[in-house]
Design an enzyme around this catalytic site. Structure first.
Site, PDB file in Angstrom:
ATOM      1  CB  THR A 131      -0.891   0.000   1.266  1.00 35.19           C
ATOM      2  OG1 THR A 131      -1.481   1.276   1.433  1.00 35.19           O
ATOM      3  CG2 THR A 131      -0.090  -0.300   2.532  1.00 35.19           C
ATOM      4  CG  ASP A 132      -1.137   5.010  -0.950  1.00 35.40           C
ATOM      5  OD1 ASP A 132      -1.720   4.322  -0.078  1.00 35.40           O
ATOM      6  OD2 ASP A 132      -1.703   5.953  -1.545  1.00 35.40           O
ATOM      7  CD  GLU A 133      -3.500   3.342   4.177  1.00 37.35           C
ATOM      8  OE1 GLU A 133      -3.451   3.357   5.420  1.00 37.35           O
ATOM      9  OE2 GLU A 133      -4.532   3.075   3.533  1.00 37.35           O
ATOM     10  CE1 TYR A 156      -3.186  -2.682   5.688  1.00 40.94           C
ATOM     11  CE2 TYR A 156      -3.286  -0.335   5.170  1.00 40.94           C
ATOM     12  CZ  TYR A 156      -3.248  -1.651   4.757  1.00 40.94           C
ATOM     13  OH  TYR A 156      -3.264  -1.951   3.408  1.00 40.94           O
ATOM     14  CE  LYS A 160       0.242  -4.592   2.903  1.00 39.28           C
ATOM     15  NZ  LYS A 160      -0.123  -5.926   2.356  1.00 39.28           N
TER      16      LYS A 160
HETATM   17  P1  NAD Z   1      -9.430  -7.401   2.160  1.00 40.90           P
HETATM   18  O1  NAD Z   1      -9.431  -7.132   3.627  1.00 40.90           O
HETATM   19  O2  NAD Z   1     -10.669  -7.144   1.359  1.00 40.90           O
HETATM   20  O3  NAD Z   1      -9.047  -8.926   1.898  1.00 40.90           O
HETATM   21  C1  NAD Z   1      -8.021  -9.585   2.594  1.00 40.90           C
HETATM   22  C2  NAD Z   1      -8.180 -11.081   2.356  1.00 40.90           C
HETATM   23  O4  NAD Z   1      -7.124 -11.746   3.082  1.00 40.90           O
HETATM   24  C3  NAD Z   1      -9.507 -11.656   2.875  1.00 40.90           C
HETATM   25  O5  NAD Z   1     -10.072 -12.526   1.913  1.00 40.90           O
HETATM   26  C4  NAD Z   1      -9.104 -12.431   4.128  1.00 40.90           C
HETATM   27  O6  NAD Z   1      -9.944 -13.550   4.402  1.00 40.90           O
HETATM   28  C5  NAD Z   1      -7.681 -12.854   3.784  1.00 40.90           C
HETATM   29  N1  NAD Z   1      -6.861 -13.091   4.991  1.00 40.90           N
HETATM   30  C6  NAD Z   1      -6.755 -12.281   6.075  1.00 40.90           C
HETATM   31  N2  NAD Z   1      -5.951 -12.851   6.998  1.00 40.90           N
HETATM   32  C7  NAD Z   1      -5.528 -14.036   6.468  1.00 40.90           C
HETATM   33  C8  NAD Z   1      -4.668 -15.068   6.937  1.00 40.90           C
HETATM   34  N3  NAD Z   1      -4.092 -14.988   8.142  1.00 40.90           N
HETATM   35  N4  NAD Z   1      -4.432 -16.128   6.137  1.00 40.90           N
HETATM   36  C9  NAD Z   1      -5.028 -16.216   4.908  1.00 40.90           C
HETATM   37  N5  NAD Z   1      -5.869 -15.276   4.419  1.00 40.90           N
HETATM   38  C10 NAD Z   1      -6.115 -14.203   5.200  1.00 40.90           C
HETATM   39  O7  NAD Z   1      -8.198  -6.593   1.590  1.00 40.90           O
HETATM   40  P2  NAD Z   1      -8.025  -5.833   0.198  1.00 40.90           P
HETATM   41  O8  NAD Z   1      -8.539  -4.470   0.332  1.00 40.90           O
HETATM   42  O9  NAD Z   1      -8.487  -6.695  -0.896  1.00 40.90           O
HETATM   43  O10 NAD Z   1      -6.435  -5.735   0.147  1.00 40.90           O
HETATM   44  C11 NAD Z   1      -5.650  -6.791  -0.396  1.00 40.90           C
HETATM   45  C12 NAD Z   1      -4.184  -6.422  -0.305  1.00 40.90           C
HETATM   46  O11 NAD Z   1      -3.944  -5.209  -1.016  1.00 40.90           O
HETATM   47  C13 NAD Z   1      -3.710  -6.186   1.129  1.00 40.90           C
HETATM   48  O12 NAD Z   1      -2.417  -6.719   1.245  1.00 40.90           O
HETATM   49  C14 NAD Z   1      -3.696  -4.663   1.249  1.00 40.90           C
HETATM   50  O13 NAD Z   1      -2.721  -4.259   2.175  1.00 40.90           O
HETATM   51  C15 NAD Z   1      -3.344  -4.249  -0.158  1.00 40.90           C
HETATM   52  N6  NAD Z   1      -3.842  -2.930  -0.584  1.00 40.90           N
HETATM   53  C16 NAD Z   1      -5.161  -2.594  -0.412  1.00 40.90           C
HETATM   54  C17 NAD Z   1      -5.606  -1.353  -0.871  1.00 40.90           C
HETATM   55  C18 NAD Z   1      -7.063  -0.965  -0.762  1.00 40.90           C
HETATM   56  O14 NAD Z   1      -7.420   0.159  -1.125  1.00 40.90           O
HETATM   57  N7  NAD Z   1      -7.961  -1.823  -0.319  1.00 40.90           N
HETATM   58  C19 NAD Z   1      -4.722  -0.457  -1.485  1.00 40.90           C
HETATM   59  C20 NAD Z   1      -3.382  -0.840  -1.626  1.00 40.90           C
HETATM   60  C21 NAD Z   1      -2.961  -2.080  -1.183  1.00 40.90           C
HETATM   61  P1  TYD Z   2     -10.706   3.976   4.348  1.00 46.54           P
HETATM   62  O1  TYD Z   2     -11.676   3.602   3.284  1.00 46.54           O
HETATM   63  O2  TYD Z   2     -10.781   3.312   5.683  1.00 46.54           O
HETATM   64  O3  TYD Z   2      -9.243   3.809   3.704  1.00 46.54           O
HETATM   65  P2  TYD Z   2      -7.790   4.295   4.296  1.00 46.54           P
HETATM   66  O4  TYD Z   2      -7.941   4.700   5.693  1.00 46.54           O
HETATM   67  O5  TYD Z   2      -6.990   3.043   4.180  1.00 46.54           O
HETATM   68  O6  TYD Z   2      -7.359   5.397   3.386  1.00 46.54           O
HETATM   69  O7  TYD Z   2     -10.823   5.537   4.591  1.00 46.54           O
HETATM   70  C1  TYD Z   2     -10.673   6.472   3.534  1.00 46.54           C
HETATM   71  C2  TYD Z   2     -10.761   7.858   4.116  1.00 46.54           C
HETATM   72  O8  TYD Z   2     -12.096   8.070   4.619  1.00 46.54           O
HETATM   73  C3  TYD Z   2      -9.847   8.073   5.301  1.00 46.54           C
HETATM   74  O9  TYD Z   2      -9.369   9.433   5.270  1.00 46.54           O
HETATM   75  C4  TYD Z   2     -10.755   7.871   6.513  1.00 46.54           C
HETATM   76  C5  TYD Z   2     -12.107   8.351   6.023  1.00 46.54           C
HETATM   77  N1  TYD Z   2     -13.290   7.666   6.583  1.00 46.54           N
HETATM   78  C6  TYD Z   2     -14.363   8.436   7.059  1.00 46.54           C
HETATM   79  O10 TYD Z   2     -14.339   9.673   7.041  1.00 46.54           O
HETATM   80  N2  TYD Z   2     -15.443   7.765   7.566  1.00 46.54           N
HETATM   81  C7  TYD Z   2     -15.513   6.404   7.623  1.00 46.54           C
HETATM   82  O11 TYD Z   2     -16.538   5.859   8.109  1.00 46.54           O
HETATM   83  C8  TYD Z   2     -14.430   5.638   7.108  1.00 46.54           C
HETATM   84  C9  TYD Z   2     -14.449   4.148   7.128  1.00 46.54           C
HETATM   85  C10 TYD Z   2     -13.324   6.316   6.588  1.00 46.54           C
END
Ligand code: NAD
Ligand code: TYD
Length: 350
Positions: A131-133, A156, A160
């Site tokens: 992630t970019d975070e 988190y 990561k």
């Molecule tokens: P998500 O939470 O929707 O899915 C995570 C999946 O991992 C789930 O299916 C869960 O069951 C599985 N999981 C969790 N713990 C596990 C374990 N111990 N063993 C096996 N499986 C397990 O997450 P997402 O949003 O799809 O993100 C996927 C990846 O991409 C993550 O690594 C996240 O850090 C990264 N990422 C997410 C975003 C975003 O915007 N959502 C952006 C950049 C990077």
């Molecule tokens: P989120 O979707 O949790 O992603 P991330 O924190 O990983 O960027 O949140 C996106 C942005 O929205 C973040 O600045 C937090 C804010 N946010 C709210 O204002 N209300 C909410 O209920 C949630 C879940 C997030």
């Protein structure tokens, strides 16, 4: 047949990656390893579950013996690692779970790869999706590049960042062919409704308050999830060993502007009076350690691999709203069970 292990394939982004690989690469055997936590849902993959080049295995990446056995039995060729605990708010309530899955789980996979592939690391690839975070928070200007120093603020992002360091260390120390990508916020179908966009869609639909943290001035760079999956495909196949790529939408929005746009789209789709959904906006206590701004410079990915985002945000957001409104059964199934108690714990106190 090349065997690719995709971890976390039942989650939001993972399900899009699994679907893309199963559809586009019939000569690969795709193994989806997922623990099926609250965030993992096999309904996300219903359309491809019967395909001959797809197999699901339920399991926990924190269980080292199980992971070693899986690598031996399945003779895994390469890994695309997405399994993680992914929600910042949950990491604030329970940081250790994030250390276990995101750090220990990643090191378990790296150890299995290190032992299983030791005779020819160059024939195998370990792709870590991050992630970019990890880069922390930007001020009003500037963009995250691949050279930006890590500066995570939430449990988190700290977990990561740690996993990214382990992946690089296994490349540098043991010679594993590892690549990493760091992506901005994704949105689209199958997004679990604890994150901002799907939570807001669900609440607007049900006439519930839309909780906006602080003043809603925090900025995120939103990318359509299928554009992320396409970038992962390109990087997996073409990136040099040891490389890192940033992926982002060039699409910065303050949370409050995004929510207002979403309210406007939802008013149209639901046939409501213009302005009625916006009345649900409710400012609540800010998130602790809330990063102000994320924004990605993806020029390396664009120049090296010819990738660029395919959708304008307004179009992507409308598609996403349509998907949620047309997939009532999915939304019902993921918001039943313990979603409600999470919601009450998280928002009852704000
Ligand atoms: P998500 O939470 O929707 O899915 C995570 C999946 O991992 C789930 O299916 C869960 O069951 C599985 N999981 C969790 N713990 C596990 C374990 N111990 N063993 C096996 N499986 C397990 O997450 P997402 O949003 O799809 O993100 C996927 C990846 O991409 C993550 O690594 C996240 O850090 C990264 N990422 C997410 C975003 C975003 O915007 N959502 C952006 C950049 C990077
Ligand atoms: P989120 O979707 O949790 O992603 P991330 O924190 O990983 O960027 O949140 C996106 C942005 O929205 C973040 O600045 C937090 C804010 N946010 C709210 O204002 N209300 C909410 O209920 C949630 C879940 C997030």
């Amino acid at each position: 047949m090349k065997k690719i292990l995709i971890t976390g394939g039942a989650g939001f982004i993972g399900s899009h990656v699994v679907r893309r690989f199963v559809n586009n690469y019939p000569n690969y055997q795709i193994i989806n390893l997922d623990k099926l936590t609250y965030a993992g849902n096999l309904l996300n993959l219903k359309d491809i579950e019967q395909r001959p080049n797809y197999k699901f295995i339920k399991g926990d990446i924190v269980d080292a013996a199980f992971i070693d056995q899986l690598f031996t039995e399945e003779q895994i060729d390469s890994v695309i690692h997405l399994a993680a605990e992914s929600h910042v708010d949950r990491s604030i309530s329970n940081p250790l779970e994030f250390v276990m899955t995101n750090v220990v789980g990643t090191v378990n996979l790296l150890n299995a790869a290190r032992h299983q592939w030791k005779h020819a690391y160059s024939n195998h690839r370990f792709y870590h999706v991050s992630t970019d975070e990890v880069y922390g928070s930007l001020g009003e200007t500037g963009l995250f590049t691949e050279e930006t120093a890590y500066d995570p603020h939430s449990p988190y992002s700290a977990s990561k960042a740690s996993s990214d360091h382990f992946v690089r260390s296994y490349h540098d120390t043991y010679g594993i062919d590892a690549v990493i990508s760091n992506c901005s916020n994704n949105y689209g179908s199958f997004h679990f409704p604890e994150k901002l966009i799907p939570l807001s869609i669900n609440n607007i639909k049900n006439n519930l308050p839309i909780p906006v943290y602080g003043k809603g001035e925090n900025i995120r760079d939103w990318l359509w999830v299928e554009d992320h999956a396409r970038a992962i495909d390109l990087i997996f196949h073409q990136a040099p060993a040891g490389s890192t790529y940033n992926i982002g939408g060039h699409n910065e929005w303050t949370n409050i502007d995004l929510i207002r746009l979403l309210c406007k789209i939802m008013d149209q789709k639901l046939g409501r009076e213009p302005g009625s959904s916006a009345k649900l906006i409710t400012f609540v206590t800010d998130r602790a350690g809330h990063d102000l701004r994320y924004a990605i410079d993806s020029s390396k990915l664009q120049a090296d691999l010819g990738w660029k985002p395919s959708l304008q945000f307004e179009e992507g957001l409308e598609k996403t709203v349509d998907w949620f409104l047309n997939n009532e059964e999915w939304l019902q199934s993921v918001t039943s069970g313990n979603y409600q108690s999470y919601y009450n714990d998280q928002y009852g106190k704000r």
